[in-house]
Design an enzyme around this catalytic site. Structure first.
Site, PDB file in Angstrom:
ATOM      1  N   ASP A 152      -2.950   4.231  -8.545  1.00 27.40           N
ATOM      2  CA  ASP A 152      -3.874   4.634  -7.483  1.00 27.40           C
ATOM      3  C   ASP A 152      -3.128   5.209  -6.286  1.00 27.40           C
ATOM      4  O   ASP A 152      -3.641   6.087  -5.587  1.00 27.40           O
ATOM      5  CB  ASP A 152      -4.710   3.432  -7.028  1.00 27.40           C
ATOM      6  CG  ASP A 152      -5.823   3.088  -8.018  1.00 27.40           C
ATOM      7  OD1 ASP A 152      -5.994   3.830  -8.998  1.00 27.40           O
ATOM      8  OD2 ASP A 152      -6.514   2.070  -7.800  1.00 27.40           O
ATOM      9  N   ASP A 256      -7.183 -11.473  13.048  1.00 30.67           N
ATOM     10  CA  ASP A 256      -5.911 -10.867  12.658  1.00 30.67           C
ATOM     11  C   ASP A 256      -6.023  -9.345  12.678  1.00 30.67           C
ATOM     12  O   ASP A 256      -5.034  -8.647  12.885  1.00 30.67           O
ATOM     13  CB  ASP A 256      -5.501 -11.327  11.258  1.00 30.67           C
ATOM     14  CG  ASP A 256      -4.879 -12.715  11.258  1.00 30.67           C
ATOM     15  OD1 ASP A 256      -4.728 -13.291  12.350  1.00 30.67           O
ATOM     16  OD2 ASP A 256      -4.556 -13.221  10.177  1.00 30.67           O
TER      17      ASP A 256
END
Length: 379
Positions: A152, A256
């Site tokens: 990919d 985060d």
């Protein structure tokens, strides 16, 4: 004088790396042969090739088409394609062997084709008289078809080469690796390319996003096939990020980081962060928080007509880092705002196996083992 084929294949993926050699002397011998070989290499520039042939994408009206997908199109060439860009995974002997078979078949079966590769590949396989480029802008003017051999990540790299204009149709081959963007096995390359060349293929237009931010008083734009994420990086402190939808304040996230992805990217980082799986025929923007401090902050799906903006809050004790499709763009500044929206009429036409069956559904079941029971044998 050309080197023996076995020697070329041996040192093509190595790039002067000791790890595949049994002795330093063997490494030196290969390196010296490579230097002598490169001294005889003559580069063929892509500038000399004819201009790009742009295909016509017709709506798929077949009643057997998968759910009448809005993004499913039939590919039609107004004239035969002539220039093919081949991108392959580097540092892989198996990929080089498959690349050799692919090139030899295309050159023997389609004499009108010119094959384009990066400079290193053109040097390593100079016996095939391949073309290469110095300026990426030339690719947008010349390339008719893109073939990828690898994973990919190879397709994401291909998409980054055609950021400013419409991307040519992409034919992707897998070498046994798992990937949601790899509909064809390399063993099927002859029939898959023939169908594409003779206008018998269908493509799925995968959505692409545009990311714009101001840097040094200039607007800087990047294009996204999978996702962008803004993350606290190595800092022990959580990032504080303001989120706006169409310039209206939505929320201030303490997390985060945040991920904004396409439906194609919904099975990547977003999925591992708790985001939903979105069918690639749905045009939408997916906002997924990364480890938020509030458990009520859940992923949200927005229409592709919306613009999502993210700004690093003055409350943030960290300058988050920004990445697009695995490429690090750098650190963001306090108060800097990033805008993400759909890139209209600039989708990525990915050739699919069949317009009658849904490749994506079989991939979800086969690759993710979606909703499969746990196998307790051997426990």
């Amino acid at each position: 004088m050309l080197l023996p084929r076995q020697l070329q294949l041996a040192f093509a993926p190595i790039r002067l790396n000791y790890c595949f050699f049994t002795s330093r002397q063997q490494f030196r011998n290969i390196r010296n042969c490579r230097i002598r070989f490169q001294s005889t290499f003559t580069e063929n520039s892509v500038k000399s090739l004819p201009s790009r042939v742009i295909p016509v994408y017709q709506d798929c009206v077949s009643p057997q088409s998968v759910g009448g997908k809005a993004n499913l199109k039939q590919l039609q060439w107004p004239q035969s394609p002539r220039n093919v860009l081949i991108l392959k995974k580097t540092m892989d002997l198996k990929v080089n062997q498959c690349f050799t078979r692919l090139v030899e078949h295309l050159q023997s079966a389609y004499s009108n084709l010119s094959l384009i590769v990066d400079k290193d590949t053109a040097e390593d396989f100079s016996q095939y008289k391949l073309y290469s480029w110095d300026d990426e802008a030339d690719l947008e003017k010349k390339v008719d078809i893109v073939i990828t051999v690898g994973g990919d990540g190879t397709i994401l790299h291909a998409a980054s080469l055609f950021a400013k204009s419409g991307m040519p149709p992409v034919l992707s081959f897998s070498l046994g690796t798992l990937g949601f963007l790899l509909p064809f096995d390399i063993s099927d390359f002859q029939s898959a390319f023939a169908d594409m060349y003779y206008s018998r293929s269908y493509v799925l237009m995968r959505m692409r996003l545009s990311l714009t931010m101001k840097r040094n008083n200039y607007d800087e734009t990047s294009f996204i096939m999978n996702e962008m994420h803004i993350h606290r990086g190595l800092s022990p402190h959580m990032a504080v990020l303001k989120v706006f939808i169409n310039d209206k304040f939505l929320t201030e996230a303490i997390a985060d980081g945040l991920i904004i992805s396409t439906p194609t990217g919904s099975t990547a980082y977003s999925l591992s962060s708790g985001g939903p799986i979105v069918h690639p025929s749905i045009n939408a923007l997916l906002l997924t928080p990364i480890c938020p401090s509030s458990l009520s902050f859940r992923p949200v799906l927005f229409p592709d007509s919306f613009t999502i903006s993210v700004e690093t809050s003055e409350k943030s004790r960290v300058r988050p880092q920004l990445s697009v499709d695995g490429r690090l763009l750098g650190l963001t500044d306090i108060g800097q705002r990033i805008h993400i929206c759909s890139k209209k009429d600039n989708g990525i036409p990915c050739v699919i196996r069949s317009h009658k069956e849904d490749d994506w559904m079989s991939d979800i079941v086969g690759l993710l083992r979606w909703n499969h029971p746990f196998d307790r044998k051997g426990w």
